[in-house]
Each structure stands twice: as C-alpha cells, then as structure tokens.
Design a protein around this motif. Sequence first.
Motif, PDB file in Angstrom:
ATOM      1  N   GLY A 104       0.778  -1.229   0.000  1.00  0.00           N
ATOM      2  CA  GLY A 104       0.000   0.000   0.000  1.00  0.00           C
ATOM      3  C   GLY A 104       0.806   1.274   0.000  1.00  0.00           C
ATOM      4  O   GLY A 104       0.238   2.372  -0.128  1.00  0.00           O
ATOM      5  N   VAL A 105       2.132   1.173   0.116  1.00  0.00           N
ATOM      6  CA  VAL A 105       2.966   2.370   0.222  1.00  0.00           C
ATOM      7  C   VAL A 105       2.896   3.231  -1.042  1.00  0.00           C
ATOM      8  O   VAL A 105       2.660   4.440  -0.976  1.00  0.00           O
ATOM      9  N   GLU A 106       3.116   2.623  -2.194  1.00  0.00           N
ATOM     10  CA  GLU A 106       3.201   3.441  -3.407  1.00  0.00           C
ATOM     11  C   GLU A 106       1.884   4.135  -3.730  1.00  0.00           C
ATOM     12  O   GLU A 106       1.875   5.320  -4.097  1.00  0.00           O
ATOM     13  N   GLU A 107       0.780   3.446  -3.594  1.00  0.00           N
ATOM     14  CA  GLU A 107      -0.508   4.078  -3.899  1.00  0.00           C
ATOM     15  C   GLU A 107      -0.799   5.223  -2.923  1.00  0.00           C
ATOM     16  O   GLU A 107      -1.380   6.242  -3.296  1.00  0.00           O
ATOM     17  N   THR A 108      -0.363   5.050  -1.669  1.00  0.00           N
ATOM     18  CA  THR A 108      -0.558   6.102  -0.666  1.00  0.00           C
ATOM     19  C   THR A 108       0.274   7.328  -0.996  1.00  0.00           C
ATOM     20  O   THR A 108      -0.218   8.466  -0.954  1.00  0.00           O
ATOM     21  N   LEU A 109       1.545   7.119  -1.343  1.00  0.00           N
ATOM     22  CA  LEU A 109       2.417   8.235  -1.701  1.00  0.00           C
ATOM     23  C   LEU A 109       1.909   8.957  -2.947  1.00  0.00           C
ATOM     24  O   LEU A 109       1.944  10.196  -3.025  1.00  0.00           O
ATOM     25  N   LYS A 110       1.443   8.207  -3.911  1.00  0.00           N
ATOM     26  CA  LYS A 110       0.936   8.799  -5.145  1.00  0.00           C
ATOM     27  C   LYS A 110      -0.232   9.732  -4.857  1.00  0.00           C
ATOM     28  O   LYS A 110      -0.313  10.844  -5.409  1.00  0.00           O
TER      29      LYS A 110
END
Length: 229
Positions: A104-110
């Motif tokens: 879930g990190v990348e979608e959250t940062l995006k």
Amino acid sequence: MNLKVIAFDADDTLFINEPYFEEAEKAFCILMEDYLSHQGISKEVFRIQIQNLPLYGYGIKAYTLSLVETAISISGGTITNKHITRILDLGKDLLQKPIELIDGVEETLKSLSSKYKLVVATKGDLKDQQRKLHDSGLGPYFHHIEVMAEKEAVNYEKLLKRLDIESHEFMMIGNSLKSDVLPVLEIGGYACHIPFHTTWAHERIDFEVEHANFKAIKDVREVLNLFQV
C-alpha cells in the motif's frame, strides 16, 4: 490540521528492513555457537551495538562492525580470519538485499504527493538509504531525504527550518514510537504511528502515547483517511 509537509520514515515504514537484520543475526549466532548460547550471543550483540552508537551511528556498516567486535569479545580474541570473512559477508549481503515495499505504500504516496510536499526522514547510513530509496522506485514522490544521526527533537527542528515550515505544518509517519512520534510531538508537530510486526529492541517504549496530535493506524493506506485524499 493545516499541514504542508508529511515525512515518512524509511525502514519498516516504506520498505522491509528489520527482518533482514534478524536473519543476519541468526546466521551470526550459528557461526559463533561454539562460544556461547544463541541467547547469550544476541544479548552481547545488542550490548555492543548500543555501546557503539555514539561512534558508529546506525545502519548496516555500523552493525557489521559491532558483529566483528562481538565475535572478538565472545571468542576471547581467538576468532579466526575465516569467521571474520564470513561476518563481513553477512554485512555485504545486507547491503545488497532487494527492496520489498510495504503493501500500500506506493498508492498512498501517489495520492498524497498531489496535495502535500513529501519527505523521507530516517536514520542509518546515507549512501545505503539513498540506494534503497532509488531502488525502491519511490524517489520521485519525495521532495527531500533527511538522514539523521539521531531522531531527536533538535534534529527535527533543524529539518523544519530547512523546509521553512512551522511545527504545526508538519507530520511524521513511522513505525517507531520512540523515534518517529515522541520527538515530533515534543516540538509541536503531528505524528502518526504504523506498527511493523517486528521492532528492534532499542526502538521500543514501555508506555502508551496519549496526545492530541497523535494518530495510530494499522495500515499505511489508512493515512489517506486522515486527510480525506
């Protein structure tokens, strides 16, 4: 909250880290088991790590030096070159571990990067942290990376000055209550804790955190609910 900057810890917040150290320590205990029990070896590793923090700081290179010193200590100085070479190989292996992102990190940062300035605030070796951030593919989401000698209130204050913001415009997100939460609350910022399933003993605290500026969530994707992004 009227935030301008959201900072993320790196290790065990953005990508997996501590389990690799646990694997290395298990291999070290097996290597040195002729001298001491695994429990005794781990206890000595931790003691020497903490003793060396003012000299070496954090990170894989500091950890490897502490393993070498532990080997010399528990062997009474009789450790062989073969053992030292194997210990150095453990350190080199840690430096070459593949980057595994937390779910879930990348979608959250995006989602967050479209509205907020994002930074990385972490401890460890600068070169290694830069490598991990680059190899993770997350670099483009971040405006700045800050590698601190210690995550203390004074160093967070220095970071805020570099970012030209006030404490109430800043939130720190990480897996360590000791390093990512308490010092930020101390200076008037916001802090969010996302626990990881394993935490280095040095980063643990034995009390509950209660503060108006503190949030606790179970998954990085829940960060978006805090800001309605």
